[in-house]
Design an enzyme around this catalytic site. Structure first.
Site, PDB file in Angstrom:
ATOM      1  N   LYS A  22      -8.597  14.723-126.433  1.00 39.42           N
ATOM      2  CA  LYS A  22      -8.691  15.950-125.639  1.00 39.42           C
ATOM      3  C   LYS A  22      -8.260  17.186-126.412  1.00 39.42           C
ATOM      4  O   LYS A  22      -8.932  18.225-126.366  1.00 39.42           O
ATOM      5  CB  LYS A  22      -7.869  15.815-124.364  1.00 39.42           C
ATOM      6  CG  LYS A  22      -7.941  17.061-123.480  1.00 39.42           C
ATOM      7  CD  LYS A  22      -7.314  16.869-122.122  1.00 39.42           C
ATOM      8  CE  LYS A  22      -5.819  16.864-122.174  1.00 39.42           C
ATOM      9  NZ  LYS A  22      -5.223  16.999-120.824  1.00 39.42           N
ATOM     10  N   HIS A 360     -40.193  40.590-147.564  1.00 42.21           N
ATOM     11  CA  HIS A 360     -40.673  39.593-146.616  1.00 42.21           C
ATOM     12  C   HIS A 360     -41.088  38.302-147.299  1.00 42.21           C
ATOM     13  O   HIS A 360     -41.536  38.285-148.428  1.00 42.21           O
ATOM     14  CB  HIS A 360     -41.872  40.124-145.800  1.00 42.21           C
ATOM     15  CG  HIS A 360     -42.546  41.304-146.382  1.00 42.21           C
ATOM     16  ND1 HIS A 360     -42.557  42.527-145.759  1.00 42.21           N
ATOM     17  CD2 HIS A 360     -43.200  41.488-147.553  1.00 42.21           C
ATOM     18  CE1 HIS A 360     -43.205  43.402-146.512  1.00 42.21           C
ATOM     19  NE2 HIS A 360     -43.599  42.801-147.598  1.00 42.21           N
TER      20      HIS A 360
END
Length: 454
Positions: A22, A360
């Site tokens: 936990k 690009h």
């Protein structure tokens, strides 16, 4: 006064329905226990003792550090039993008990609590709640003095009506702790040794019981299931957002921003929606970050821009540099001042000099690119031969034609140019034009193939 801190982190957390212990479940990119340890360190104790049980080795491995002493609680027999496991390592004048699943507790709150502890004085952190179900109740006498803590399951109807709850966080005089723990009994509904029973013992021994409360009740909220974990996450992020806005950051929507690490920010920073910051991020004055970006372990210098849907990790953008939209900068990517990386460009271990551009559709890996160099669309640095990686070096003012493949190791001198579609396998001297492609042939009378009839 000297201080030892004990952090209880042995619970299984069955309601999490998880193989992960936990306390290792994350809030804002750090385990819950990690948050508690970080807060404990701010108090500069002489020792931090972490009591572990369920998943002990995983917890130890995740949090291992020279300043942490891990103590095993082989059987989970209650909070009092858990603290008792750490007793042999405790020698300070004060002992502070914290919980590994209460990650939002603030150091300032704990400092106020510790200020009330003395040889004849014990301090509890309590909280007033509209619905204190599940919390132990703080029982006071007619004069308002704390006389006991009664666990919810053991409380009478009258005691359950009390709205002041016990957070479990307390600070005690170290010299008294061993005696109290040795007198604990498990004669209760749970059959456990409750740490809270030391309060009644302290009262019987004539000690004063002081109380302190957090500024915000969420500081002491634990997480027993996934819903509570999500609530802690959102509260943490809300707290971070408020702090950043107070420092001069504009968040387009504070509810759609996540910090999963730490960040240093300048003034007049703008962060659009759905931005995630991870690890250590430095953001200087005037930086703008567009929507849907993830930035990890990176530095953004003054006036830099990260446009929408970009992913940065281990990268640095120089002053006035920009990247995106849809840019990916991997570790070692560095953009010089006013350098530009456009859409669908990926950089890895590559440096773009001042004013260099890759607009690009390019991959630039293991590359050094000089100032003002222009990288045409579709350019690839072929840095991997299947076994080893090699570097590509371009000088200043190089012009790379579209759809070029630069086969490393290769170097292009200042002012060199490559023709579009070239495959460059040899060094290009400064100022030269390199053409690495077949000559075009036009075939007259060409007949396209036709489909054969079946």
């Amino acid at each position: 006064m000297s201080l030892d801190i004990v952090i209880l982190a042995a619970g299984q957390g069955t309601r999490m329905r998880s193989a992960l212990p936990k306390v290792l479940h994350p809030v804002a990119g750090n385990s819950m226990l990690g948050h508690v340890v970080a807060t404990a360190r701010q108090l500069q104790p002489q020792g931090i003792h972490v009591v572990i049980g369920h998943g002990a080795e995983r917890v130890r491995e995740r949090l291992a550090a020279d300043d942490l002493n891990f103590v095993l609680q082989a059987e989970q027999l209650g909070t009092g039993h858990a603290v008792a496991q750490a007793l042999p390592a405790l020698s300070a004048e004060r002992v502070l008990i914290l919980y590994g699943d209460v990650p939002l507790i603030e150091a300032d709150t704990l400092r106020r609590l510790l200020a009330q502890v003395g040889p004849e004085r014990l301090a509890l952190l309590t909280v007033d709640l509209v619905d204190p179900s599940g919390y132990g109740r703080i029982v006071r006498d007619a004069a308002g003095r704390v006389v006991a803590i009664v666990e919810h399951k053991d409380a009478s109807p009258e005691q359950r009506a009390i709205c002041e709850g016990n957070t479990g966080i307390l600070a005690v005089p170290g010299a008294r702790l061993a005696d109290w723990l040795g007198r604990l009994s498990n004669d209760n509904v749970q059959g456990e040794y409750y740490l809270t029973d030391v309060i009644a013992m302290a009262v019987a021994d004539g000690l004063t019981i002081a109380t302190e409360q957090p500024q915000d009740a969420m500081e002491v909220q634990g997480a027993n299931d996934r819903l509570q974990l999500a609530q802690l996450e959102r509260h943490y992020q809300s707290r971070v957002a408020r702090r950043l806005m107070a420092q001069g950051v504009t968040l387009r929507d504070p509810a759609r921003f996540d910090l999963r690490g730490e960040v240093e920010v300048g003034r007049d920073v703008l962060i659009d929606v759905n931005v995630i910051l991870e690890g250590k991020v430095i953001i200087e004055d005037g930086v703008e970050i567009g929507p849907n970006c993830t930035i990890k372990d990176s530095t953004l210098r003054r006036g830099a821009q990260v446009k929408a849907n970009s992913h940065l990790e281990g990268a640095e953008l120089g002053e006035g540099a920009d990247c995106g939209p849809f840019a990916r900068l991997r570790p070692g990517a560095v953009l010089g001042a006013k350098a530009h990386v456009g859409n669908f460009v990926e950089l890895k271990n590559a440096v773009l000099g001042e004013g260099a551009k890759a607009g690009h559709l390019s991959y630039l890996g293991d590359a050094e690119i000089g100032a003002r160099t222009n990288i045409g669309a579709g350019t690839i640095t072929c840095n991997y031969d299947g076994a080893n990686k090699f570097r590509t070096v371009m000088g200043e003012d190089v012009f790379i034609g579209s759809n070029s493949a630069l086969v490393a190791p290769v170097e292009l001198g200042a002012g060199a140019t490559t023709g579009a579609g070239s495959v460059i396998t040899e060094d290009v001297p400064a100022g030269n034009l390199a053409l690495g492609r077949g000559r075009q042939r036009n075939i007259e009378g060409w007949q396209r193939p036709t489909k054969q009839k079946k």
